[in-house]
Write a protein that holds these residues in place. Structure first.
Motif, PDB file in Angstrom:
ATOM      1  N   SER A  84       8.168 -19.828  -9.863  1.00 21.00           N
ATOM      2  CA  SER A  84       7.221 -19.966  -8.752  1.00 21.00           C
ATOM      3  C   SER A  84       6.828 -18.579  -8.269  1.00 21.00           C
ATOM      4  O   SER A  84       7.473 -17.579  -8.625  1.00 21.00           O
ATOM      5  CB  SER A  84       7.861 -20.745  -7.590  1.00 21.00           C
ATOM      6  N   GLN A  86       7.219 -17.695  -5.202  1.00 21.49           N
ATOM      7  CA  GLN A  86       8.333 -17.301  -4.330  1.00 21.49           C
ATOM      8  C   GLN A  86       9.407 -16.567  -5.131  1.00 21.49           C
ATOM      9  O   GLN A  86       9.934 -15.544  -4.698  1.00 21.49           O
ATOM     10  CB  GLN A  86       8.957 -18.539  -3.674  1.00 21.49           C
ATOM     11  N   ASN A  89       8.283 -13.019  -6.030  1.00 27.46           N
ATOM     12  CA  ASN A  89       8.407 -12.073  -4.925  1.00 27.46           C
ATOM     13  C   ASN A  89       9.868 -11.722  -4.646  1.00 27.46           C
ATOM     14  O   ASN A  89      10.193 -10.570  -4.354  1.00 27.46           O
ATOM     15  CB  ASN A  89       7.742 -12.643  -3.664  1.00 27.46           C
ATOM     16  N   THR A 185      -2.351 -12.355  -6.018  1.00 28.72           N
ATOM     17  CA  THR A 185      -2.633 -13.765  -6.310  1.00 28.72           C
ATOM     18  C   THR A 185      -4.091 -14.148  -6.068  1.00 28.72           C
ATOM     19  O   THR A 185      -4.720 -14.792  -6.921  1.00 28.72           O
ATOM     20  CB  THR A 185      -1.733 -14.668  -5.432  1.00 28.72           C
ATOM     21  N   PHE A 186      -4.657 -13.797  -4.906  1.00 29.00           N
ATOM     22  CA  PHE A 186      -5.979 -14.332  -4.546  1.00 29.00           C
ATOM     23  C   PHE A 186      -7.112 -13.742  -5.388  1.00 29.00           C
ATOM     24  O   PHE A 186      -7.954 -14.496  -5.872  1.00 29.00           O
ATOM     25  CB  PHE A 186      -6.226 -14.180  -3.039  1.00 29.00           C
ATOM     26  N   THR A 207       0.511 -20.363  -9.657  1.00 28.86           N
ATOM     27  CA  THR A 207       0.164 -21.704  -9.176  1.00 28.86           C
ATOM     28  C   THR A 207      -1.298 -21.792  -8.749  1.00 28.86           C
ATOM     29  O   THR A 207      -1.886 -22.874  -8.772  1.00 28.86           O
ATOM     30  CB  THR A 207       1.035 -22.016  -7.935  1.00 28.86           C
ATOM     31  N   LYS A 208      -1.878 -20.667  -8.329  1.00 24.94           N
ATOM     32  CA  LYS A 208      -3.202 -20.673  -7.732  1.00 24.94           C
ATOM     33  C   LYS A 208      -4.268 -20.533  -8.834  1.00 24.94           C
ATOM     34  O   LYS A 208      -4.285 -21.311  -9.741  1.00 24.94           O
ATOM     35  CB  LYS A 208      -3.286 -19.577  -6.670  1.00 24.94           C
ATOM     36  N   GLY A 218       4.184 -21.793 -10.589  1.00 26.09           N
ATOM     37  CA  GLY A 218       4.715 -20.693 -11.399  1.00 26.09           C
ATOM     38  C   GLY A 218       4.450 -19.346 -10.770  1.00 26.09           C
ATOM     39  O   GLY A 218       3.679 -19.230  -9.802  1.00 26.09           O
TER      40      GLY A 218
END
Ligand code: PLP
Length: 426
Positions: A84, A86, A89, A185-186, A207-208, A218
């Motif tokens: 993930s 999370q 990080n 991510t974004f 995941t995004k 993920g």
């Protein structure tokens, strides 16, 4: 795969290069284990003297191909998939921090990361100081201590949509002899390359947008290979001195630019085990094959929707860094000239109750706890993720009670706007 390829080619081709007679499409190596002919061959793998697969908790060919594709897209030297965002990080920090250490972090980050760093990592004895990312270099520098090991920020923060000044953060990190870790991510590597602006490590919630179809949770960590750990060996004993759990091997000596990711794999993944399943890595790879097509569509649609909202009299405010009057417009143009992301936030006149009525009136734009997939969706933090907070507490957390987070999908922009319009009129 060589770095001279453009992102579009890397999205489709990088990571898996089959030889004669092998499957054209990346196979799912749905196997926990791998076979060897002699005991000696297996022993050399355990000593990290040979590279090869032996157990999927440590490495799996499907995962490695997908990690290599993401590393190529980011322009890094190595990458590791995690179960993930999370986990990514957590590993990114825990790979260089231990009990008694400290790191500095932008306060404009994802709520889950804020909790991980501010609450859970503190229980492990790792302290964090959150700083306002828009503060001056002097103010941010004042948060550093002799035991500070990293600086962390998010390229575009979820959900507050603040844009990180990556060059400024890199200067601050490097003047204190620590790496800059950026959650990219974004924008994804299609829209932003943090390494070109001085970031050392990139992390992702795959995941995004990377998965992009809301099928698989993920994460991924990518190392640029640029940070010189040995030049600050006293700060990073885990990388620069012998690892007793690997027969006294020193990661920087044995693996050079691959040291950080090798340690994260050989030590953290071995012991903590948040591996991505090969099945999910396969689905992530399918998403990556079209990332370069989807990101421009997300951004183009979001721009049109943001412009529509900012002209509508029922709308109190709109936050999107693609709007010229946005506080972060100039930074977004500098770091993401081709587009930022598809996520917008806005508020309606009339506040919380009007927001709820609006969301309930939407037709195909769905109410879900997700962002950044192909389907447009909304979330109202005051009624969902932050519902236990009062209006006052919400403002303190930087979430206005009327804030609606809209993740603009890749449908037709006119249809998205029509759905918003009929809900505003309801
Ligand atoms: C969602 C998200 C995460 C957490 O990722 P998961 O895959 O949900 O664990 C971390 N950072 C950002 C910016 C995110 O949007």
């Amino acid at each position: 795969m060589a770095k001279q390829f453009k992102p579009e080619t890397l999205c489709v081709q990088a990571g898996w290069t089959p030889k004669k007679g092998e499957p054209r499409v990346l196979p799912i190596y749905q196997s926990t284990t791998f076979k060897y002919d002699t005991s000696e061959q297996m022993a050399r793998l355990f000593d990290l003297e040979d590279s090869g697969y032996f157990y999927t908790r440590l490495q799996n060919p499907t995962n490695d191909a997908v990690a290599a594709k993401i590393a190529a897209l980011e322009g890094g030297v190595a990458a590791m998939l995690t179960s993930s965002g999370q986990a990514a990080n957590f590993y990114a920090i825990f790979n260089i921090c231990q009990a008694g250490d400290h790191f500095v972090c932008s306060s404009a980050i994802y709520g889950g990361t804020f909790n991980l760093f501010g609450v859970t990592m503190k229980k492990l004895g790792i302290d964090v100081t959150f700083v306002n990312p828009d503060a001056s270099e002097e103010e941010i520098s004042a948060a550093f201590r002799p035991n500070t090991k990293a600086l962390f920020g998010e390229t575009i923060s979820n959900p507050s949509l603040e844009v990180l000044d990556i060059e400024k953060f890199a200067r601050i990190a490097h003047s204190h002899g620590v790496p800059l870790i950026v959650d990219n991510t974004f924008p994804t590597p299609i829209n932003c390359h943090p390494f070109e602006w001085g970031a050392d490590i990139a992390v992702h919630s795959t995941t995004k947008y990377m998965d992009g179809h809301a099928t698989s949770v993920g994460g991924c960590i990518v190392d640029s290979g640029n940070f010189d750990w040995d030049a600050h060996a006293d700060k990073f004993p885990g990388l620069c001195t012998p690892d007793e759990s690997y027969h006294g091997l020193t990661y920087t000596k044995a693996f050079g630019k691959g040291a950080y990711i090798t340690k994260a794999t050989a030590q953290l993944m071995r012991d903590l085990g948040s591996i991505q399943s090969p099945q999910n890595a396969f689905l992530l790879n399918l998403g990556l094959e079209t990332l370069h097509l989807r990101m421009p569509q997300h951004c183009g649609n979001a721009q049109k929707v943001a412009e529509y909202l900012s002209k509508n009299e029922k709308v109190a405010w709109v936050n999107y860094c693609g709007l010229p009057d946005n506080k972060y417009y100039a930074l977004a143009q500098k770091y993401m000239p081709n587009g930022s992301c598809g996520v917008i936030s806005f508020g309606l006149k009339g506040g919380r109750d009007v927001s709820i009525k609006f969301m309930d009136s939407l037709e195909f734009i769905a109410i879900v706890t997700h962002v950044a997939d192909a389907r447009s969706c909304v979330l109202h933090p005051a009624s969902h993720t932050h519902r236990q907070l009062s209006d006052e507490q919400l403002m303190e957390a930087g979430v206005r009670p009327d804030l609606i987070r809209l993740s603009v999908g890749i449908e037709n922009a006119d249809d998205i706007i029509a759905d918003i319009e009929q809900a505003l009129n309801a």
